[in-house]
Design a protein around this motif. Structure first.
Motif, short mmCIF file in Angstrom:
data_model
loop_
_atom_site.label_atom_id
_atom_site.label_comp_id
_atom_site.label_asym_id
_atom_site.label_seq_id
_atom_site.Cartn_x
_atom_site.Cartn_y
_atom_site.Cartn_z
N ASN A 16 130.71 -35.60 1.74
CA ASN A 16 131.97 -36.34 1.02
C ASN A 16 132.95 -35.45 1.00
O ASN A 16 134.21 -35.81 1.28
N HIS A 19 134.65 -34.41 4.41
CA HIS A 19 135.43 -35.63 5.13
C HIS A 19 136.47 -36.27 4.56
O HIS A 19 137.36 -36.98 5.17
N HIS A 20 136.67 -36.20 3.17
CA HIS A 20 137.59 -36.89 2.52
C HIS A 20 138.79 -36.20 2.30
O HIS A 20 138.91 -34.99 2.58
N TYR A 47 128.47 -35.44 12.39
CA TYR A 47 129.17 -36.49 11.51
C TYR A 47 130.54 -36.69 11.88
O TYR A 47 131.27 -35.69 11.91
N ARG A 48 130.80 -37.94 11.97
CA ARG A 48 132.44 -38.08 12.06
C ARG A 48 132.83 -39.29 10.88
O ARG A 48 132.01 -40.23 10.58
N LYS A 49 134.10 -39.14 10.48
CA LYS A 49 134.59 -39.90 9.28
C LYS A 49 135.02 -41.19 10.13
O LYS A 49 135.61 -41.22 11.06
N ASP A 51 135.70 -44.25 8.02
CA ASP A 51 136.82 -44.57 6.89
C ASP A 51 136.77 -43.84 5.58
O ASP A 51 135.67 -43.33 5.39
N GLU A 52 137.59 -44.17 4.79
CA GLU A 52 137.87 -43.64 3.58
C GLU A 52 138.63 -44.49 2.45
O GLU A 52 139.66 -45.11 2.98
N VAL A 64 133.69 -42.33 1.17
CA VAL A 64 133.92 -42.17 2.56
C VAL A 64 132.68 -42.99 3.29
O VAL A 64 131.51 -42.68 2.94
N VAL A 66 130.76 -42.15 6.76
CA VAL A 66 130.41 -41.31 7.97
C VAL A 66 129.61 -41.74 9.04
O VAL A 66 128.63 -42.57 8.46
N ASN A 73 125.72 -45.39 9.91
CA ASN A 73 126.70 -45.55 9.09
C ASN A 73 126.34 -45.15 7.62
O ASN A 73 125.48 -46.00 7.22
#
Length: 114
Positions: A16, A19-20, A47-49, A51-52, A64, A66, A73
């Motif tokens: 978290n 990625h935020h 891991y790829r983000k 959305d947030e 977030v 991921v 997801n």
């Protein structure tokens, strides 16, 4: 939930914070100092983000989403304990998942000591 150490919680917390893109608070800074987690989790590679949802004062949490390298997801929320817990339907204690309802706990406020 009862104050027991949890690697899984630390891992989610790290993902978290990593990625935020909003303002980093003291908790984020403390978690991100554990640089060994970035390497262990392979936060950048695995891991790829997706959305947030930034923190806001109505929800009192930020989130977030991921995606891991298998395509799974995961929504990771961080915020006011009462707000986060009010959204939970399940809880994991000692590796076992069970239905969660704060009003049915012997002391509904006991989770506030997390």
């Amino acid at each position: 939930m009862y104050g027991d150490p949890s690697e899984k919680v630390l891992h989610y917390g790290y993902l978290n914070s990593y990625h935020h893109t909003g303002l980093k608070n003291q908790l984020d800074e403390a978690i991100l100092k554990h640089e060994e987690l970035a390497e262990h989790l392979k936060a950048k590679e695995k891991y790829r983000k997706i959305d947030e949802i930034p923190f806001d004062f109505v929800r009192r949490r930020m989130s977030v989403v991921v995606e891991d390298d298998t395509g799974l997801n995961t929504l990771i929320c961080k915020g006011a304990v009462d707000e986060v817990m009010s959204q939970c339907t399940r809880v994991e204690v000692k590796g076992r998942s069970s239905k969660f309802c704060p009003s049915t706990m012997p002391n509904a406020n006991s989770w506030r000591t997390i």
